[in-house]
Design a protein around this motif. Structure first.
Motif, PDB file in Angstrom:
ATOM      1  N   GLU A 138      -6.921  30.624  23.163  1.00 34.44           N
ATOM      2  CA  GLU A 138      -7.776  31.567  22.457  1.00 34.44           C
ATOM      3  C   GLU A 138      -8.646  32.384  23.417  1.00 34.44           C
ATOM      4  OE1 GLU A 138     -10.321  28.092  23.393  1.00 34.44           O
ATOM      5  OE2 GLU A 138      -8.224  28.384  22.764  1.00 34.44           O
ATOM      6  N   ARG A 139      -8.703  32.015  24.681  1.00 33.46           N
ATOM      7  CA  ARG A 139      -9.552  32.710  25.647  1.00 33.46           C
ATOM      8  C   ARG A 139      -8.771  33.641  26.568  1.00 33.46           C
ATOM      9  NH1 ARG A 139     -13.441  27.607  27.322  1.00 33.46           N
ATOM     10  NH2 ARG A 139     -13.759  26.854  25.182  1.00 33.46           N
ATOM     11  N   VAL A 140      -7.495  33.846  26.277  1.00 32.93           N
ATOM     12  CA  VAL A 140      -6.631  34.685  27.108  1.00 32.93           C
ATOM     13  C   VAL A 140      -5.873  35.649  26.201  1.00 32.93           C
ATOM     14  CG1 VAL A 140      -4.736  34.697  28.772  1.00 32.93           C
ATOM     15  CG2 VAL A 140      -6.358  32.795  28.757  1.00 32.93           C
ATOM     16  N   SER A 141      -5.760  36.919  26.605  1.00 34.46           N
ATOM     17  CA  SER A 141      -5.005  37.876  25.799  1.00 34.46           C
ATOM     18  C   SER A 141      -3.539  37.962  26.217  1.00 34.46           C
ATOM     19  CB  SER A 141      -5.651  39.261  25.877  1.00 34.46           C
ATOM     20  OG  SER A 141      -5.607  39.766  27.199  1.00 34.46           O
ATOM     21  N   ARG A 142      -3.284  37.781  27.514  1.00 32.70           N
ATOM     22  CA  ARG A 142      -1.911  37.772  28.012  1.00 32.70           C
ATOM     23  C   ARG A 142      -1.892  37.227  29.430  1.00 32.70           C
ATOM     24  NH1 ARG A 142       1.125  42.403  27.358  1.00 32.70           N
ATOM     25  NH2 ARG A 142      -0.241  43.160  25.703  1.00 32.70           N
ATOM     26  N   ALA A 239       1.073  30.533  24.305  1.00 32.79           N
ATOM     27  CA  ALA A 239       1.079  31.277  23.036  1.00 32.79           C
ATOM     28  C   ALA A 239       0.734  32.749  23.196  1.00 32.79           C
ATOM     29  CB  ALA A 239       0.087  30.624  22.071  1.00 32.79           C
ATOM     30  N   VAL A 240       0.533  33.210  24.423  1.00 32.29           N
ATOM     31  CA  VAL A 240       0.167  34.615  24.632  1.00 32.29           C
ATOM     32  C   VAL A 240       1.328  35.341  25.313  1.00 32.29           C
ATOM     33  CG1 VAL A 240      -2.289  34.078  24.806  1.00 32.29           C
ATOM     34  CG2 VAL A 240      -0.888  34.131  26.883  1.00 32.29           C
ATOM     35  N   PRO A 241       1.411  36.670  25.148  1.00 38.68           N
ATOM     36  CA  PRO A 241       2.468  37.429  25.830  1.00 38.68           C
ATOM     37  C   PRO A 241       2.418  37.176  27.334  1.00 38.68           C
ATOM     38  CG  PRO A 241       1.338  38.810  24.241  1.00 38.68           C
ATOM     39  CD  PRO A 241       0.551  37.548  24.319  1.00 38.68           C
ATOM     40  N   THR A 242       3.576  36.919  27.903  1.00 38.92           N
ATOM     41  CA  THR A 242       3.670  36.546  29.313  1.00 38.92           C
ATOM     42  C   THR A 242       4.767  37.348  29.987  1.00 38.92           C
ATOM     43  OG1 THR A 242       2.910  34.298  28.824  1.00 38.92           O
ATOM     44  CG2 THR A 242       4.073  34.620  30.905  1.00 38.92           C
ATOM     45  N   ALA A 243       4.488  37.842  31.178  1.00 38.79           N
ATOM     46  CA  ALA A 243       5.479  38.589  31.954  1.00 38.79           C
ATOM     47  C   ALA A 243       5.495  38.065  33.384  1.00 38.79           C
ATOM     48  CB  ALA A 243       5.165  40.085  31.936  1.00 38.79           C
ATOM     49  N   LEU A 244       6.626  38.250  34.047  1.00 40.33           N
ATOM     50  CA  LEU A 244       6.822  37.807  35.420  1.00 40.33           C
ATOM     51  C   LEU A 244       7.049  39.014  36.323  1.00 40.33           C
ATOM     52  CD1 LEU A 244       9.427  35.018  34.591  1.00 40.33           C
ATOM     53  CD2 LEU A 244       6.992  34.654  35.045  1.00 40.33           C
ATOM     54  N   ILE A 245       6.443  38.989  37.509  1.00 41.82           N
ATOM     55  CA  ILE A 245       6.699  39.989  38.542  1.00 41.82           C
ATOM     56  C   ILE A 245       7.097  39.238  39.801  1.00 41.82           C
ATOM     57  CG2 ILE A 245       5.757  41.887  39.912  1.00 41.82           C
ATOM     58  CD1 ILE A 245       3.782  42.456  37.676  1.00 41.82           C
ATOM     59  N   TRP A 246       8.231  39.611  40.386  1.00 42.20           N
ATOM     60  CA  TRP A 246       8.778  38.822  41.491  1.00 42.20           C
ATOM     61  C   TRP A 246       9.404  39.733  42.542  1.00 42.20           C
ATOM     62  CZ3 TRP A 246       7.632  34.215  39.237  1.00 42.20           C
ATOM     63  CH2 TRP A 246       7.826  33.046  39.984  1.00 42.20           C
ATOM     64  N   GLY A 247       9.294  39.358  43.808  1.00 43.95           N
ATOM     65  CA  GLY A 247       9.994  40.058  44.871  1.00 43.95           C
ATOM     66  C   GLY A 247      11.450  39.621  44.930  1.00 43.95           C
ATOM     67  N   ARG A 248      12.344  40.577  45.110  1.00 42.44           N
ATOM     68  CA  ARG A 248      13.770  40.271  45.180  1.00 42.44           C
ATOM     69  C   ARG A 248      14.071  39.248  46.266  1.00 42.44           C
ATOM     70  NH1 ARG A 248      17.925  40.995  41.917  1.00 42.44           N
ATOM     71  NH2 ARG A 248      17.384  43.189  41.554  1.00 42.44           N
ATOM     72  N   HIS A 249      13.325  39.324  47.377  1.00 47.56           N
ATOM     73  CA  HIS A 249      13.636  38.500  48.546  1.00 47.56           C
ATOM     74  C   HIS A 249      12.550  37.452  48.820  1.00 47.56           C
ATOM     75  CE1 HIS A 249      16.850  41.356  49.225  1.00 47.56           C
ATOM     76  NE2 HIS A 249      15.964  42.336  49.173  1.00 47.56           N
ATOM     77  N   ASP A 250      11.964  36.917  47.762  1.00 46.67           N
ATOM     78  CA  ASP A 250      10.926  35.895  47.897  1.00 46.67           C
ATOM     79  C   ASP A 250      11.550  34.626  48.462  1.00 46.67           C
ATOM     80  OD1 ASP A 250       8.862  34.029  47.603  1.00 46.67           O
ATOM     81  OD2 ASP A 250       8.165  34.919  45.722  1.00 46.67           O
ATOM     82  N   PRO A 297       3.759  45.353  24.216  1.00 47.34           N
ATOM     83  CA  PRO A 297       3.185  44.997  22.908  1.00 47.34           C
ATOM     84  C   PRO A 297       2.988  43.502  22.780  1.00 47.34           C
ATOM     85  CG  PRO A 297       5.463  45.737  22.671  1.00 47.34           C
ATOM     86  CD  PRO A 297       5.075  45.983  24.085  1.00 47.34           C
ATOM     87  N   THR A 298       1.939  43.111  22.039  1.00 46.15           N
ATOM     88  CA  THR A 298       1.687  41.699  21.784  1.00 46.15           C
ATOM     89  C   THR A 298       2.628  41.193  20.724  1.00 46.15           C
ATOM     90  OG1 THR A 298       0.018  42.263  20.143  1.00 46.15           O
ATOM     91  CG2 THR A 298      -0.740  41.899  22.391  1.00 46.15           C
TER      92      THR A 298
END
Length: 299
Positions: A138-142, A239-250, A297-298
């Protein structure tokens, strides 16, 4: 501790503080200090709009976010804090355990955010953000997880482990360069991106790596938060919208970790080409991915 050692430590600290000031000089941020869960915390703030809390990675500090702050500040209120015991955030009683770090983040969001913020975490910062979102949805939007720890087993490439061990054991300009070569695809490009801030940034990071209290805090947070895998059943509770950002060569947290998490939980994955664990080495692509993740979008 001998008098000479005390004097040497004082001079080293003064040089580190000056390097930090040079990095932040002219940056579009206001720096202040807050007491959060007993941690004297250095906080950078900028912009106006929906709140976004930026959490840096292991061994780092809030200055890592400067490449994106200038862009995001036009649409968001940004809060970038040095993690407990790292950067200029200080504890009087030794390195923090996991519970204290989460209590610290709870107080940070309550003190600086007028509404539940988006949490953007990189590496160790992402591990912390994930755990906080599970405990306090409840304390996080995404959530935006950048090169995140805790989503899979910590099995870096052998060269990463060797370079990390050398830098931790003997922090120097040489071992620092060796570690950078493992986390970035194009170290020379990183230097060019930082421009006049490069030398001061490297000096401050090296100063922090040589500081015993910082080393101890970093070790404990990595052990209890950064490299400890979160079970899939707990990740499924997010329970919140979640996205990942990653380097191709990590080479620290392999891309397949992100691909598997994206497939399992339905989290969008933004892959940054020509980037390693330090995805900000491609600042334009990183900014685009971050904006897309924050604007999705949420549910």
């Amino acid at each position: 501790m001998s008098r000479q050692r005390v004097v040497e430590d004082r001079h080293r600290r003064a040089r580190g503080d000056e390097a930090r000031r040079r990095v932040l000089a002219g940056a579009p941020v206001v720096e202040r200090r807050l007491d959060l869960a007993g941690v004297s915390t250095a906080v950078l703030e900028s912009g106006d709009g929906p709140p976004v809390v930026l959490l840096h990675g292991q061994g780092g500090w809030s200055g890592m976010w400067l490449p994106v702050i200038g862009d995001l500040m036009t649409t968001h209120r940004l809060i970038a804090a040095d993690l407990p015991g790292l950067g200029a955030s200080e504890l009087p009683d030794g390195p923090p355990d996991a519970a204290r770090v989460l209590a610290w983040l709870d107080e940070l969001t309550q003190r600086t955010c007028p509404a539940p913020p988006a949490l953007v975490g990189a590496s160790l910062g992402a591990s912390i953000a994930i755990r906080f979102a599970i405990a306090h949805p409840e304390r996080v939007s995404r959530l935006v997880l950048v090169s995140a720890g805790s989503l899979g087993r910590f099995r870096p490439a052998p060269g990463v482990l060797l370079a990390m061990a050398r830098f931790i054991a003997r922090p120097s300009e040489r071992t620092q360069r060796g570690f950078l070569r493992q986390v970035a695809v194009d170290p020379a490009g990183v230097q060019a991106m930082m421009g006049e801030r490069w030398a001061a940034s490297q000096a401050y990071t090296l100063d922090r790596a040589r500081t015993p209290s910082v080393r101890a805090a970093n070790r404990r947070m990595l052990r209890e938060l950064g490299t400890k895998v979160i079970p899939p059943e707990e990740l499924a509770r997010i329970a919140v919208p979640t996205a990942l950002i990653w380097g191709r060569h990590d080479r620290v947290m392999r891309l397949r970790i992100a691909e598997e998490a994206s497939a399992r939980y339905g989290w969008p994955l933004h892959v940054i080409e020509d980037a390693g664990h330090f995805v900000a080495e491609q600042p334009e692509a990183f900014r685009r991915a971050l904006r897309a993740a924050l604007a999705a979008p949420t549910r």
